[in-house]
Write a protein that holds these residues in place. Structure first.
Motif, short mmCIF file in Angstrom:
data_model
loop_
_atom_site.label_atom_id
_atom_site.label_comp_id
_atom_site.label_asym_id
_atom_site.label_seq_id
_atom_site.Cartn_x
_atom_site.Cartn_y
_atom_site.Cartn_z
N CYS A 133 6.23 -1.09 -8.99
CA CYS A 133 6.70 0.40 -9.28
C CYS A 133 6.67 0.90 -10.45
O CYS A 133 6.04 1.88 -10.68
CB CYS A 133 7.95 0.65 -8.42
SG CYS A 133 8.28 0.25 -6.79
N MET A 148 0.86 -1.18 -0.03
CA MET A 148 -0.06 0.05 0.15
C MET A 148 0.88 1.11 -0.06
O MET A 148 0.62 2.17 -0.58
CB MET A 148 -0.86 0.08 1.26
CG MET A 148 -2.01 0.98 1.48
SD MET A 148 -2.98 0.85 -0.06
CE MET A 148 -3.80 2.59 -0.03
N PHE A 149 1.86 1.17 0.68
CA PHE A 149 3.10 2.26 0.85
C PHE A 149 3.62 2.47 -0.52
O PHE A 149 3.64 3.71 -0.95
CB PHE A 149 3.89 2.09 2.09
CG PHE A 149 5.06 3.33 2.08
CD1 PHE A 149 4.54 4.68 2.73
CD2 PHE A 149 6.37 3.25 1.93
CE1 PHE A 149 5.43 5.56 2.63
CE2 PHE A 149 7.34 4.07 1.77
CZ PHE A 149 6.65 5.48 2.36
N LYS A 150 4.00 1.55 -1.00
CA LYS A 150 4.53 1.62 -2.59
C LYS A 150 3.44 2.21 -3.52
O LYS A 150 3.99 3.18 -3.98
CB LYS A 150 4.91 0.06 -2.78
CG LYS A 150 5.51 -0.02 -4.23
CD LYS A 150 5.67 -1.18 -4.94
CE LYS A 150 6.67 -1.97 -3.88
NZ LYS A 150 6.83 -3.49 -4.59
N PHE A 151 2.44 1.78 -3.26
CA PHE A 151 1.22 2.50 -4.06
C PHE A 151 1.20 3.81 -4.03
O PHE A 151 1.03 4.68 -5.07
CB PHE A 151 0.19 1.57 -4.18
CG PHE A 151 -1.15 2.17 -5.05
CD1 PHE A 151 -1.31 2.23 -6.16
CD2 PHE A 151 -1.99 2.96 -4.32
CE1 PHE A 151 -2.42 2.71 -7.04
CE2 PHE A 151 -2.95 3.63 -4.93
CZ PHE A 151 -3.41 3.74 -6.41
N LEU A 152 1.27 4.28 -2.84
CA LEU A 152 0.90 5.53 -2.53
C LEU A 152 2.09 6.33 -2.93
O LEU A 152 1.91 7.51 -3.55
CB LEU A 152 0.69 5.81 -1.23
CG LEU A 152 0.60 7.17 -0.46
CD1 LEU A 152 -0.92 7.74 -1.07
CD2 LEU A 152 0.43 7.27 0.99
N ILE A 153 3.19 6.11 -2.53
CA ILE A 153 4.55 6.90 -3.09
C ILE A 153 4.43 6.86 -4.65
O ILE A 153 4.80 8.01 -5.19
CB ILE A 153 5.63 6.05 -2.62
CG1 ILE A 153 5.97 6.19 -1.07
CG2 ILE A 153 7.06 6.75 -3.19
CD1 ILE A 153 5.66 7.30 -0.67
N CYS A 154 4.01 5.85 -5.42
CA CYS A 154 4.11 5.90 -6.73
C CYS A 154 3.03 6.81 -7.48
O CYS A 154 3.35 7.46 -8.26
CB CYS A 154 4.16 4.33 -7.44
SG CYS A 154 5.31 3.45 -7.08
N PHE A 155 2.15 6.80 -6.67
CA PHE A 155 0.81 7.43 -7.06
C PHE A 155 1.07 9.01 -6.88
O PHE A 155 0.83 9.89 -7.84
CB PHE A 155 -0.54 7.17 -6.37
CG PHE A 155 -1.81 7.89 -6.87
CD1 PHE A 155 -2.36 7.61 -8.01
CD2 PHE A 155 -2.41 8.88 -6.15
CE1 PHE A 155 -3.17 8.22 -8.53
CE2 PHE A 155 -3.56 9.62 -6.64
CZ PHE A 155 -3.87 9.36 -7.69
N ILE A 156 1.77 9.27 -5.88
CA ILE A 156 1.91 10.75 -5.73
C ILE A 156 3.05 11.26 -6.64
O ILE A 156 3.16 12.56 -7.05
CB ILE A 156 2.69 11.00 -4.07
CG1 ILE A 156 1.28 10.95 -3.19
CG2 ILE A 156 2.98 12.26 -3.81
CD1 ILE A 156 1.79 10.75 -1.80
N SER A 175 -0.16 6.13 -13.05
CA SER A 175 -0.39 7.32 -12.31
C SER A 175 0.05 8.51 -13.37
O SER A 175 -0.50 9.63 -13.35
CB SER A 175 0.47 7.51 -11.22
OG SER A 175 -0.04 8.80 -10.42
#
Length: 255
Positions: free
Chosen positions: A206, A1-9, A213
């Motif tokens: 990633c 989830m953290f990986k997805f959030l960083i990649c999305f941002i 995104s």
């Protein structure tokens, strides 16, 4: 989830920068992946370049559909950029180089402030007054400068192209961004392919998250940019670049 959030941002910043200003996704995605996910720099740059390919291509299509793309000038500049990036890389390998990669970060911030303080209000009519021969010569010289500096310093291509297209070649802002993302689609593909060929496939999660995104937000930004007035686009581009410049410098400070 953290990986997805960083990649999305990271994709939001990269996509907005690409769609509004022809900025390379590598300037945003690479430091984010390195700082927050601990990816090796080479792998992070490869993912960023791969994200740039589709984002730049869809942005170029949107700008082209709205007649804000100079293909002939872009092809000439792209050829010079590709050739002299190799020349700059070779020179950098044999000459001591103290120039830091923060060059592109400061350039992003300064260019953002420039668009707010001194907007580009060139019109298509004034662009048309320049002879085709002069335009091609200017494109070749500008591509040579951008390519050599990118190869030597290792960053700053998208921002430098936008600066030269608007300030030196006298492009109207939308046409400058459209031409810049057109060139970036090809240069990013070349860079991504070489990174994956040399370093192998990166973290697939990633890669997929960042590409998706960046593509989404570049599409949104490009559609907005092509409908906006020149004054609104200058202001929006300036704000996006200024915020991204500050954010990138902050992220790199954390490293």
């Amino acid at each position: 989830m953290f990986k997805f959030l960083i990649c999305f941002i990271a994709g939001i910043g990269a996509g907005l920068g690409t769609g509004f200003a022809g900025m390379s996704a590598a300037a945003v995605i690479s430091p984010m992946l390195i700082t927050f996910l601990g990816l090796p720099a080479y792998e992070a740059v490869g993912i960023a370049l791969a994200s740039d390919v589709l984002a730049s291509a869809v942005s170029a299509y949107t700008y082209g559909k709205n007649k804000n793309l100079d293909i002939r000038g872009g092809v000439v500049m792209m050829g010079a950029v590709l050739v002299f990036t190799l020349v700059g890389s070779f020179v950098a390998s044999v000459v001591p180089n103290t120039t830091m990669g923060s060059f592109s970060m400061f350039m992003t911030l300064l260019l953002g402030i420039k668009f707010i303080v001194k907007p580009v209000m060139t019109t298509k009519e004034s662009m048309a007054s320049v002879s085709a021969r002069k335009r091609i010569l200017q494109s070749a010289v500008s591509g040579t400068i951008v390519g050599f500096i990118c190869g030597f310093v290792g960053a700053g291509g998208g921002m430098m192209m936008l600066l030269l297209l608007t300030s030196v070649l006298g492009y109207e802002l939308k046409t400058a961004v459209g031409t810049s993302v057109f060139i970036m689609a090809f240069t990013a593909f070349t860079g991504a392919a070489s990174h994956f060929a040399i370093g192998g496939m990166p973290d697939i999660g990633c890669l997929v998250f960042c590409v998706a995104s960046t593509l989404l937000w570049a599409r949104i930004a490009a559609k907005f940019a092509n409908k906006a007035s020149a004054a609104t686009l200058n202001r929006a581009t300036g704000i996006v670049l200024t915020v991204l410049g500050i954010a990138i410098l902050s992220v790199n400070y954390l490293r």
